[in-house]
Design a protein around this motif. Structure first.
Motif, PDB file in Angstrom:
ATOM      1  N   GLY A 116       0.809  -1.213   0.000  1.00 41.78           N
ATOM      2  CA  GLY A 116       0.000   0.000   0.000  1.00 41.78           C
ATOM      3  C   GLY A 116       0.841   1.262   0.000  1.00 41.78           C
ATOM      4  N   ILE A 117       1.927   1.260   0.773  1.00 40.37           N
ATOM      5  CA  ILE A 117       2.758   2.459   0.828  1.00 40.37           C
ATOM      6  C   ILE A 117       3.526   2.671  -0.470  1.00 40.37           C
ATOM      7  CG2 ILE A 117       4.806   1.447   1.893  1.00 40.37           C
ATOM      8  CD1 ILE A 117       4.985   3.990   3.597  1.00 40.37           C
ATOM      9  N   VAL A 118       3.955   1.579  -1.104  1.00 41.20           N
ATOM     10  CA  VAL A 118       4.660   1.722  -2.382  1.00 41.20           C
ATOM     11  C   VAL A 118       3.724   2.315  -3.432  1.00 41.20           C
ATOM     12  CG1 VAL A 118       5.686   0.421  -4.295  1.00 41.20           C
ATOM     13  CG2 VAL A 118       6.373  -0.057  -1.958  1.00 41.20           C
ATOM     14  N   PHE A 119       2.513   1.801  -3.497  1.00 43.71           N
ATOM     15  CA  PHE A 119       1.553   2.272  -4.495  1.00 43.71           C
ATOM     16  C   PHE A 119       1.132   3.713  -4.224  1.00 43.71           C
ATOM     17  CE2 PHE A 119      -2.687   2.416  -6.474  1.00 43.71           C
ATOM     18  CZ  PHE A 119      -2.336   2.024  -7.757  1.00 43.71           C
ATOM     19  N   SER A 120       0.867   4.032  -2.970  1.00 41.96           N
ATOM     20  CA  SER A 120       0.364   5.375  -2.665  1.00 41.96           C
ATOM     21  C   SER A 120       1.448   6.445  -2.741  1.00 41.96           C
ATOM     22  CB  SER A 120      -0.277   5.390  -1.287  1.00 41.96           C
ATOM     23  OG  SER A 120       0.698   5.168  -0.291  1.00 41.96           O
ATOM     24  N   THR A 121       2.706   6.058  -2.664  1.00 35.90           N
ATOM     25  CA  THR A 121       3.777   7.064  -2.776  1.00 35.90           C
ATOM     26  C   THR A 121       3.742   7.748  -4.136  1.00 35.90           C
ATOM     27  OG1 THR A 121       5.187   5.958  -1.204  1.00 35.90           O
ATOM     28  CG2 THR A 121       6.273   7.373  -2.797  1.00 35.90           C
ATOM     29  N   PHE A 122       3.555   6.957  -5.174  1.00 34.21           N
ATOM     30  CA  PHE A 122       3.515   7.550  -6.509  1.00 34.21           C
ATOM     31  C   PHE A 122       2.268   8.412  -6.689  1.00 34.21           C
ATOM     32  CE2 PHE A 122       6.112   3.695  -6.903  1.00 34.21           C
ATOM     33  CZ  PHE A 122       7.301   4.316  -7.262  1.00 34.21           C
ATOM     34  N   ILE A 123       1.190   8.035  -6.034  1.00 35.79           N
ATOM     35  CA  ILE A 123      -0.021   8.845  -6.077  1.00 35.79           C
ATOM     36  C   ILE A 123       0.217  10.156  -5.329  1.00 35.79           C
ATOM     37  CG2 ILE A 123      -2.446   8.930  -5.364  1.00 35.79           C
ATOM     38  CD1 ILE A 123      -1.789   6.996  -7.711  1.00 35.79           C
ATOM     39  N   THR A 124       0.852  10.060  -4.166  1.00 40.06           N
ATOM     40  CA  THR A 124       1.123  11.259  -3.377  1.00 40.06           C
ATOM     41  C   THR A 124       1.991  12.244  -4.151  1.00 40.06           C
ATOM     42  OG1 THR A 124       0.965  10.025  -1.314  1.00 40.06           O
ATOM     43  CG2 THR A 124       2.161  12.110  -1.237  1.00 40.06           C
ATOM     44  N   LEU A 125       2.997  11.732  -4.820  1.00 35.55           N
ATOM     45  CA  LEU A 125       3.910  12.619  -5.541  1.00 35.55           C
ATOM     46  C   LEU A 125       3.341  13.095  -6.878  1.00 35.55           C
ATOM     47  CD1 LEU A 125       7.235  10.757  -4.803  1.00 35.55           C
ATOM     48  CD2 LEU A 125       6.446  12.917  -3.826  1.00 35.55           C
ATOM     49  N   GLY A 126       2.312  12.446  -7.392  1.00 37.54           N
ATOM     50  CA  GLY A 126       1.741  12.833  -8.679  1.00 37.54           C
ATOM     51  C   GLY A 126       0.406  13.527  -8.586  1.00 37.54           C
ATOM     52  N   ILE A 127      -0.532  12.929  -7.867  1.00 33.03           N
ATOM     53  CA  ILE A 127      -1.897  13.446  -7.866  1.00 33.03           C
ATOM     54  C   ILE A 127      -2.093  14.569  -6.854  1.00 33.03           C
ATOM     55  CG2 ILE A 127      -4.280  12.800  -7.318  1.00 33.03           C
ATOM     56  CD1 ILE A 127      -3.882  10.277  -8.829  1.00 33.03           C
ATOM     57  N   VAL A 128      -1.464  14.494  -5.698  1.00 32.10           N
ATOM     58  CA  VAL A 128      -1.664  15.526  -4.678  1.00 32.10           C
ATOM     59  C   VAL A 128      -1.240  16.911  -5.182  1.00 32.10           C
ATOM     60  CG1 VAL A 128      -0.943  16.286  -2.377  1.00 32.10           C
ATOM     61  CG2 VAL A 128      -1.671  13.941  -2.732  1.00 32.10           C
ATOM     62  N   PRO A 129      -0.072  17.079  -5.823  1.00 35.36           N
ATOM     63  CA  PRO A 129       0.242  18.403  -6.366  1.00 35.36           C
ATOM     64  C   PRO A 129      -0.749  18.852  -7.457  1.00 35.36           C
ATOM     65  CG  PRO A 129       2.233  17.108  -6.206  1.00 35.36           C
ATOM     66  CD  PRO A 129       1.095  16.183  -5.920  1.00 35.36           C
ATOM     67  N   SER A 130      -1.220  17.906  -8.256  1.00 35.06           N
ATOM     68  CA  SER A 130      -2.203  18.251  -9.289  1.00 35.06           C
ATOM     69  C   SER A 130      -3.500  18.722  -8.660  1.00 35.06           C
ATOM     70  CB  SER A 130      -2.481  17.047 -10.184  1.00 35.06           C
ATOM     71  OG  SER A 130      -1.295  16.610 -10.798  1.00 35.06           O
ATOM     72  N   LEU A 131      -3.955  18.030  -7.632  1.00 36.03           N
ATOM     73  CA  LEU A 131      -5.183  18.446  -6.952  1.00 36.03           C
ATOM     74  C   LEU A 131      -5.008  19.788  -6.253  1.00 36.03           C
ATOM     75  CD1 LEU A 131      -6.408  15.058  -5.456  1.00 36.03           C
ATOM     76  CD2 LEU A 131      -7.387  16.324  -7.371  1.00 36.03           C
ATOM     77  N   TYR A 132      -3.824  20.057  -5.757  1.00 33.20           N
ATOM     78  CA  TYR A 132      -3.528  21.356  -5.140  1.00 33.20           C
ATOM     79  C   TYR A 132      -3.708  22.480  -6.161  1.00 33.20           C
ATOM     80  CZ  TYR A 132      -0.955  24.729  -2.233  1.00 33.20           C
ATOM     81  OH  TYR A 132      -0.592  25.806  -1.476  1.00 33.20           O
ATOM     82  N   MET A 133      -3.221  22.260  -7.369  1.00 31.79           N
ATOM     83  CA  MET A 133      -3.362  23.276  -8.424  1.00 31.79           C
ATOM     84  C   MET A 133      -4.812  23.377  -8.908  1.00 31.79           C
ATOM     85  SD  MET A 133      -0.634  24.888  -8.728  1.00 31.79           S
ATOM     86  CE  MET A 133      -1.222  25.844 -10.104  1.00 31.79           C
ATOM     87  N   ILE A 134      -5.507  22.245  -8.991  1.00 31.52           N
ATOM     88  CA  ILE A 134      -6.917  22.277  -9.394  1.00 31.52           C
ATOM     89  C   ILE A 134      -7.731  23.063  -8.367  1.00 31.52           C
ATOM     90  CG2 ILE A 134      -8.984  20.828  -9.638  1.00 31.52           C
ATOM     91  CD1 ILE A 134      -7.131  18.729 -10.969  1.00 31.52           C
ATOM     92  N   LEU A 135      -7.458  22.845  -7.082  1.00 29.96           N
ATOM     93  CA  LEU A 135      -8.152  23.594  -6.042  1.00 29.96           C
ATOM     94  C   LEU A 135      -7.897  25.088  -6.181  1.00 29.96           C
ATOM     95  CD1 LEU A 135      -9.828  23.651  -3.418  1.00 29.96           C
ATOM     96  CD2 LEU A 135      -7.673  23.357  -2.184  1.00 29.96           C
ATOM     97  N   GLU A 136      -6.668  25.449  -6.479  1.00 27.74           N
ATOM     98  CA  GLU A 136      -6.340  26.871  -6.659  1.00 27.74           C
ATOM     99  C   GLU A 136      -7.081  27.450  -7.861  1.00 27.74           C
ATOM    100  OE1 GLU A 136      -4.981  30.454  -5.715  1.00 27.74           O
ATOM    101  OE2 GLU A 136      -4.720  28.646  -4.517  1.00 27.74           O
ATOM    102  N   ASP A 137      -7.163  26.683  -8.950  1.00 25.79           N
ATOM    103  CA  ASP A 137      -7.909  27.145 -10.125  1.00 25.79           C
ATOM    104  C   ASP A 137      -9.389  27.320  -9.811  1.00 25.79           C
ATOM    105  OD1 ASP A 137      -5.613  27.187 -11.624  1.00 25.79           O
ATOM    106  OD2 ASP A 137      -5.985  25.257 -12.599  1.00 25.79           O
ATOM    107  N   LEU A 138      -9.953  26.400  -9.036  1.00 25.66           N
ATOM    108  CA  LEU A 138     -11.369  26.511  -8.665  1.00 25.66           C
ATOM    109  C   LEU A 138     -11.609  27.726  -7.768  1.00 25.66           C
ATOM    110  CD1 LEU A 138     -12.326  22.785  -8.018  1.00 25.66           C
ATOM    111  CD2 LEU A 138     -13.035  24.242  -9.928  1.00 25.66           C
TER     112      LEU A 138
END
Length: 186
Positions: A116-138
């Motif tokens: 679980g930690i191996v899989f979620s690390t790539f999500i954390t480093l990829g999707i979390v910054p993207s969602l941060y920018m999407i939130l800012e755009d919204l």
């Protein structure tokens, strides 16, 4: 912000998916001990997302834009997040591949946490910054609507989004495909 905790928690379902994948890969069934591992996994995953978002928010308080905050924060936190992942999986690896009967009951917990930690690390480093920018755009989009007097348009968009979510829920629940109606259940 009320939305940032949601961004932080988006890694949890991906960690659960990684834990399930690990169980399938190693041919183990999910058990109560697996769920204990998933609970521990949630804490580690939330911590990784939290330090990333906190680093970006610290740069925002210094006056940087959203993009010039999240990009350096992701670079700065990459090594600690990856190091945590590698050391956790490396520490759990002997238990995952243990063959003795004494360790048999702990293997599902180690599988949940390790994969679980191996899989979620790539999500954390990829999707979390993207969602941060999407939130800012919204946020920026909402502010521009309010400045232009478009509060009604924003309300209509929110109602349409809620309706689309409800329709999706009914479809996934089997109502949209007619399964319940054909079986004679209400």
């Amino acid at each position: 912000s009320y939305a940032q905790p949601l961004i932080i928690m988006t890694s949890i379902p991906f960690g659960v998916a990684g834990a399930i994948f690990g169980h399938l890969l190693m041919d183990y069934s999910l058990s109560l001990v697996s769920l204990f591992g998933i609970v521990a996994l949630s804490g580690v995953v939330v911590n990784a997302s939290l330090v990333l978002i906190d680093c970006a928010n610290g740069k925002r308080r210094l006056g940087h834009s959203a993009l010039s905050s999240i990009h350096p924060a992701s670079i700065q936190r990459f090594r600690p997040i990856l190091l945590t992942t590698v050391t956790t999986f490396g520490g759990l690896a002997p238990m995952i591949w243990e063959t003795s009967r004494q360790a048999r009951f702990l293997i599902p917990m180690a599988l949940s946490l390790g994969f679980g930690i191996v899989f979620s690390t790539f999500i954390t480093l990829g999707i979390v910054p993207s969602l941060y920018m999407i939130l800012e755009d919204l946020k920026r989009f909402g502010r521009s609507l309010v400045k232009k007097g478009g509060v009604v348009e924003l309300g209509v968009l929110l109602v349409l989004a809620a309706a689309a979510g409800a329709l999706g829920w009914f479809w996934l629940d089997g109502v949209g495909s007619g399964e319940r109606l054909m079986k004679g259940r209400p």
